[in-house]
Design a protein around this motif. Structure first.
Motif, PDB file in Angstrom:
ATOM      1  N   MET A   1       0.870  -1.156   0.213  1.00 55.40           N
ATOM      2  CA  MET A   1       0.130  -0.233  -0.054  1.00 55.40           C
ATOM      3  C   MET A   1       0.918   1.178  -0.090  1.00 55.40           C
ATOM      4  SD  MET A   1      -1.238   2.730   1.938  1.00 55.40           S
ATOM      5  CE  MET A   1      -1.414   2.634   3.518  1.00 55.40           C
ATOM      6  N   LYS A   2       0.789   1.994  -1.245  1.00 52.46           N
ATOM      7  CA  LYS A   2       1.665   3.515  -1.135  1.00 52.46           C
ATOM      8  C   LYS A   2       0.569   4.431  -1.204  1.00 52.46           C
ATOM      9  CE  LYS A   2       4.091   1.052  -4.717  1.00 52.46           C
ATOM     10  NZ  LYS A   2       4.924   0.960  -5.829  1.00 52.46           N
ATOM     11  N   ILE A   3       1.620   5.602  -0.495  1.00 53.78           N
ATOM     12  CA  ILE A   3       0.960   6.915  -0.602  1.00 53.78           C
ATOM     13  C   ILE A   3       1.732   7.834  -1.345  1.00 53.78           C
ATOM     14  CG2 ILE A   3       0.445   8.868   0.906  1.00 53.78           C
ATOM     15  CD1 ILE A   3      -0.291   6.942   3.367  1.00 53.78           C
ATOM     16  N   PHE A   4       1.306   8.424  -2.374  1.00 53.28           N
ATOM     17  CA  PHE A   4       2.039   9.444  -3.273  1.00 53.28           C
ATOM     18  C   PHE A   4       1.084  11.070  -2.909  1.00 53.28           C
ATOM     19  CE2 PHE A   4       3.407   6.772  -7.102  1.00 53.28           C
ATOM     20  CZ  PHE A   4       4.094   5.961  -6.223  1.00 53.28           C
ATOM     21  N   ILE A   5       1.872  11.707  -2.794  1.00 50.56           N
ATOM     22  CA  ILE A   5       1.463  13.352  -3.061  1.00 50.56           C
ATOM     23  C   ILE A   5       1.184  13.750  -4.223  1.00 50.56           C
ATOM     24  CG2 ILE A   5       1.672  15.452  -1.857  1.00 50.56           C
ATOM     25  CD1 ILE A   5       0.979  13.281  -0.017  1.00 50.56           C
ATOM     26  N   ASP A   6       0.129  14.326  -4.310  1.00 49.22           N
ATOM     27  CA  ASP A   6      -0.372  14.942  -5.969  1.00 49.22           C
ATOM     28  C   ASP A   6      -0.385  16.428  -5.958  1.00 49.22           C
ATOM     29  OD1 ASP A   6      -1.426  14.740  -8.403  1.00 49.22           O
ATOM     30  OD2 ASP A   6      -3.582  14.750  -7.775  1.00 49.22           O
ATOM     31  N   TYR A 138     -21.025   9.306 -11.932  1.00 55.01           N
ATOM     32  CA  TYR A 138     -20.670   7.969 -11.937  1.00 55.01           C
ATOM     33  C   TYR A 138     -20.030   7.550 -10.588  1.00 55.01           C
ATOM     34  CZ  TYR A 138     -22.473   7.487 -16.705  1.00 55.01           C
ATOM     35  OH  TYR A 138     -23.145   7.696 -17.640  1.00 55.01           O
ATOM     36  N   SER A 139     -19.644   6.473 -10.110  1.00 58.31           N
ATOM     37  CA  SER A 139     -18.874   6.162  -8.881  1.00 58.31           C
ATOM     38  C   SER A 139     -17.434   5.736  -9.353  1.00 58.31           C
ATOM     39  CB  SER A 139     -19.443   5.069  -8.309  1.00 58.31           C
ATOM     40  OG  SER A 139     -18.414   4.296  -7.303  1.00 58.31           O
ATOM     41  N   GLY A 140     -16.582   6.703  -9.030  1.00 60.11           N
ATOM     42  CA  GLY A 140     -14.965   6.714  -9.018  1.00 60.11           C
ATOM     43  C   GLY A 140     -14.369   5.242  -8.423  1.00 60.11           C
ATOM     44  N   LEU A 141     -15.179   5.304  -7.139  1.00 58.60           N
ATOM     45  CA  LEU A 141     -14.732   3.798  -6.620  1.00 58.60           C
ATOM     46  C   LEU A 141     -14.916   2.695  -7.053  1.00 58.60           C
ATOM     47  CD1 LEU A 141     -15.494   5.161  -2.891  1.00 58.60           C
ATOM     48  CD2 LEU A 141     -13.259   4.965  -3.928  1.00 58.60           C
ATOM     49  N   GLU A 142     -16.084   2.587  -7.972  1.00 54.90           N
ATOM     50  CA  GLU A 142     -16.785   1.449  -8.504  1.00 54.90           C
ATOM     51  C   GLU A 142     -15.701   1.059  -9.790  1.00 54.90           C
ATOM     52  OE1 GLU A 142     -18.654  -0.872  -8.139  1.00 54.90           O
ATOM     53  OE2 GLU A 142     -18.744  -0.168  -6.335  1.00 54.90           O
ATOM     54  N   VAL A 143     -15.097   1.988 -10.265  1.00 52.90           N
ATOM     55  CA  VAL A 143     -14.150   2.056 -11.323  1.00 52.90           C
ATOM     56  C   VAL A 143     -12.839   1.516 -10.862  1.00 52.90           C
ATOM     57  CG1 VAL A 143     -12.689   3.348 -13.269  1.00 52.90           C
ATOM     58  CG2 VAL A 143     -15.327   3.847 -12.944  1.00 52.90           C
ATOM     59  N   VAL A 144     -12.382   1.971  -9.718  1.00 51.03           N
ATOM     60  CA  VAL A 144     -11.359   1.557  -8.969  1.00 51.03           C
ATOM     61  C   VAL A 144     -11.231  -0.109  -8.804  1.00 51.03           C
ATOM     62  CG1 VAL A 144      -9.680   1.379  -7.047  1.00 51.03           C
ATOM     63  CG2 VAL A 144     -10.580   3.597  -8.155  1.00 51.03           C
ATOM     64  N   PRO A 168     -10.661  12.457   2.377  1.00 51.67           N
ATOM     65  CA  PRO A 168      -9.900  11.008   3.199  1.00 51.67           C
ATOM     66  C   PRO A 168     -10.630   9.936   2.772  1.00 51.67           C
ATOM     67  CG  PRO A 168      -9.589  12.940   4.567  1.00 51.67           C
ATOM     68  CD  PRO A 168     -10.632  13.389   3.557  1.00 51.67           C
ATOM     69  N   HIS A 169     -12.005  10.154   2.774  1.00 57.17           N
ATOM     70  CA  HIS A 169     -12.936   8.797   2.715  1.00 57.17           C
ATOM     71  C   HIS A 169     -12.561   8.203   1.188  1.00 57.17           C
ATOM     72  CE1 HIS A 169     -16.742   7.263   1.339  1.00 57.17           C
ATOM     73  NE2 HIS A 169     -16.682   6.618   2.649  1.00 57.17           N
ATOM     74  N   ARG A 170     -12.618   9.151   0.356  1.00 57.63           N
ATOM     75  CA  ARG A 170     -12.369   8.359  -1.020  1.00 57.63           C
ATOM     76  C   ARG A 170     -11.028   7.902  -1.159  1.00 57.63           C
ATOM     77  NH1 ARG A 170     -17.043   9.157  -1.766  1.00 57.63           N
ATOM     78  NH2 ARG A 170     -18.143   9.836  -3.426  1.00 57.63           N
ATOM     79  N   ALA A 171     -10.163   8.434  -0.414  1.00 56.10           N
ATOM     80  CA  ALA A 171      -8.684   7.628  -0.371  1.00 56.10           C
ATOM     81  C   ALA A 171      -8.696   6.352   0.275  1.00 56.10           C
ATOM     82  CB  ALA A 171      -7.716   8.685   0.415  1.00 56.10           C
ATOM     83  N   VAL A 172      -9.287   6.224   1.429  1.00 52.01           N
ATOM     84  CA  VAL A 172      -9.200   5.227   1.974  1.00 52.01           C
ATOM     85  C   VAL A 172      -9.971   4.053   1.461  1.00 52.01           C
ATOM     86  CG1 VAL A 172     -10.214   4.182   4.219  1.00 52.01           C
ATOM     87  CG2 VAL A 172      -8.949   6.156   4.347  1.00 52.01           C
ATOM     88  N   ARG A 173     -11.296   4.630   0.756  1.00 49.41           N
ATOM     89  CA  ARG A 173     -12.173   3.507   0.213  1.00 49.41           C
ATOM     90  C   ARG A 173     -11.367   3.132  -1.158  1.00 49.41           C
ATOM     91  NH1 ARG A 173     -15.503   1.451   3.810  1.00 49.41           N
ATOM     92  NH2 ARG A 173     -16.224  -0.051   1.858  1.00 49.41           N
ATOM     93  N   ALA A 179      -6.919  -0.245  -4.798  1.00 53.34           N
ATOM     94  CA  ALA A 179      -6.015   0.501  -5.273  1.00 53.34           C
ATOM     95  C   ALA A 179      -4.680   0.049  -4.520  1.00 53.34           C
ATOM     96  CB  ALA A 179      -6.272   1.928  -4.953  1.00 53.34           C
ATOM     97  N   ASP A 180      -3.544  -0.065  -5.292  1.00 52.70           N
ATOM     98  CA  ASP A 180      -2.333  -0.374  -4.657  1.00 52.70           C
ATOM     99  C   ASP A 180      -1.615   1.114  -4.145  1.00 52.70           C
ATOM    100  OD1 ASP A 180      -1.616  -3.240  -5.843  1.00 52.70           O
ATOM    101  OD2 ASP A 180      -2.426  -2.056  -7.688  1.00 52.70           O
ATOM    102  N   VAL A 181      -2.112   1.989  -4.991  1.00 50.75           N
ATOM    103  CA  VAL A 181      -1.451   3.549  -4.616  1.00 50.75           C
ATOM    104  C   VAL A 181      -2.631   4.427  -4.548  1.00 50.75           C
ATOM    105  CG1 VAL A 181       0.381   5.163  -5.148  1.00 50.75           C
ATOM    106  CG2 VAL A 181       0.529   2.705  -5.905  1.00 50.75           C
ATOM    107  N   VAL A 182      -2.479   5.376  -3.609  1.00 51.58           N
ATOM    108  CA  VAL A 182      -3.398   6.690  -3.817  1.00 51.58           C
ATOM    109  C   VAL A 182      -2.673   7.923  -3.853  1.00 51.58           C
ATOM    110  CG1 VAL A 182      -5.174   7.888  -2.709  1.00 51.58           C
ATOM    111  CG2 VAL A 182      -5.395   5.271  -2.669  1.00 51.58           C
ATOM    112  N   THR A 183      -2.856   8.688  -4.974  1.00 50.61           N
ATOM    113  CA  THR A 183      -2.023   9.878  -4.734  1.00 50.61           C
ATOM    114  C   THR A 183      -3.219  11.007  -4.238  1.00 50.61           C
ATOM    115  OG1 THR A 183      -0.717  11.349  -6.005  1.00 50.61           O
ATOM    116  CG2 THR A 183      -2.466  10.533  -7.162  1.00 50.61           C
ATOM    117  N   MET A 184      -2.774  11.932  -3.328  1.00 49.69           N
ATOM    118  CA  MET A 184      -3.739  12.557  -2.785  1.00 49.69           C
ATOM    119  C   MET A 184      -3.099  14.116  -2.624  1.00 49.69           C
ATOM    120  SD  MET A 184      -3.460  11.181   1.139  1.00 49.69           S
ATOM    121  CE  MET A 184      -3.522   9.335   0.521  1.00 49.69           C
ATOM    122  N   PRO A 185      -3.938  15.278  -2.712  1.00 47.63           N
ATOM    123  CA  PRO A 185      -3.302  16.620  -2.484  1.00 47.63           C
ATOM    124  C   PRO A 185      -2.910  16.680  -1.044  1.00 47.63           C
ATOM    125  CG  PRO A 185      -5.459  16.451  -3.716  1.00 47.63           C
ATOM    126  CD  PRO A 185      -5.161  15.288  -3.183  1.00 47.63           C
TER     127      PRO A 185
END
Ligand code: E4P
Length: 213
Positions: A1-6, A138-144, A168-173, A179-185
């Motif tokens: 599980m990786k965290i990237f900064i966007d 549409y649901s972005g999480l469903e696409v993930v 944060p909710h979208r990141a965690v979900r 997702a293997d990686v989430v890039t977040m502001p």
């Protein structure tokens, strides 16, 4: 599980790196424009800061993108992930770079069909844009989820990098959805540390601790 900064804001990125929890950075031309700096200067700063994985976006036709990619790879070597658009030229270059051992991130992914082609072209990462999919109703999480399931079924090793994350909710979900990686502001990253009960609980512990002194 990786965290990237966007982000392309080196000040923001330095603070996030200070936590020891960040694995990489993603940039795009809009983020770079916002900070008003030359992209190469931003990438140089990130290299000096020790960021090991930086998505650097190329644009234009195949020849233009190939030229930009070669320059970035020769300047930044292993830290460079070439970020390519989800189109025919992008995937042609993706296939070529992947066969030469270069990390790639295929961006602007909005459905599983696109993700399938990007994986077939050897992409290291695909970036479904969760927030922008949500904006379309549409649901972005469903696409993930559908991309992660598809890769599991087909055996592709391409990593799902959830992008366009606004809460944060979208990141965690996104992680929950495979997702293997989430890039977040950076604001989303900082919000992940917080809870009102953590703050009030900590205040009370500090008050009680003082009674021992
Ligand atoms: C990152 O790779 C993407 O370019 C970015 O997350 C897009 O985010 P936005 O939809 O908030 O512009």
């Amino acid at each position: 599980m990786k965290i990237f900064i966007d982000s392309a804001n080196t000040g923001e990125i330095i603070r996030c790196l200070g936590t020891g929890l960040v694995d990489g950075v993603t940039t795009n031309p809009s983020l770079l424009r916002k900070v008003g700096k030359d992209p190469i200067e931003v990438y140089k700063s990130l290299e000096q800061l020790g960021v090991e994985d930086v998505s650097m976006e190329v644009v234009g036709n195949l020849q233009q993108m190939e030229k930009q990619a070669n320059k970035l790879i020769s300047m930044f070597g292993d830290i460079c992930t070439v970020k390519l658009p989800m189109n025919q030229d992008g995937l042609k270059l993706c296939k070529y770079l992947a066969s030469n051992g270069v990390r790639t991130n295929v961006t602007l992914i909005f459905n599983a069909a696109q993700a399938l082609l990007a994986a077939k072209a050897g992409a290291t990462y695909v970036s479904p844009f969760v927030g922008r999919i949500d904006d379309q109703g549409y649901s972005g999480l469903e696409v993930v989820r559908s991309i992660a399931d598809l890769y599991k079924t087909t055996g592709f090793s391409t990593q799902v990098l959830a992008a366009s994350i606004r809460t944060p909710h979208r990141a965690v979900r996104s992680y929950y959805n495979g997702a293997d990686v989430v890039t977040m502001p950076s604001p989303v990253f900082w919000q992940m540390f917080e809870h009102v009960l953590t703050e009030s609980g900590l205040r009370q512990f500090e008050v009680d601790y003082e009674t021992f002194n």
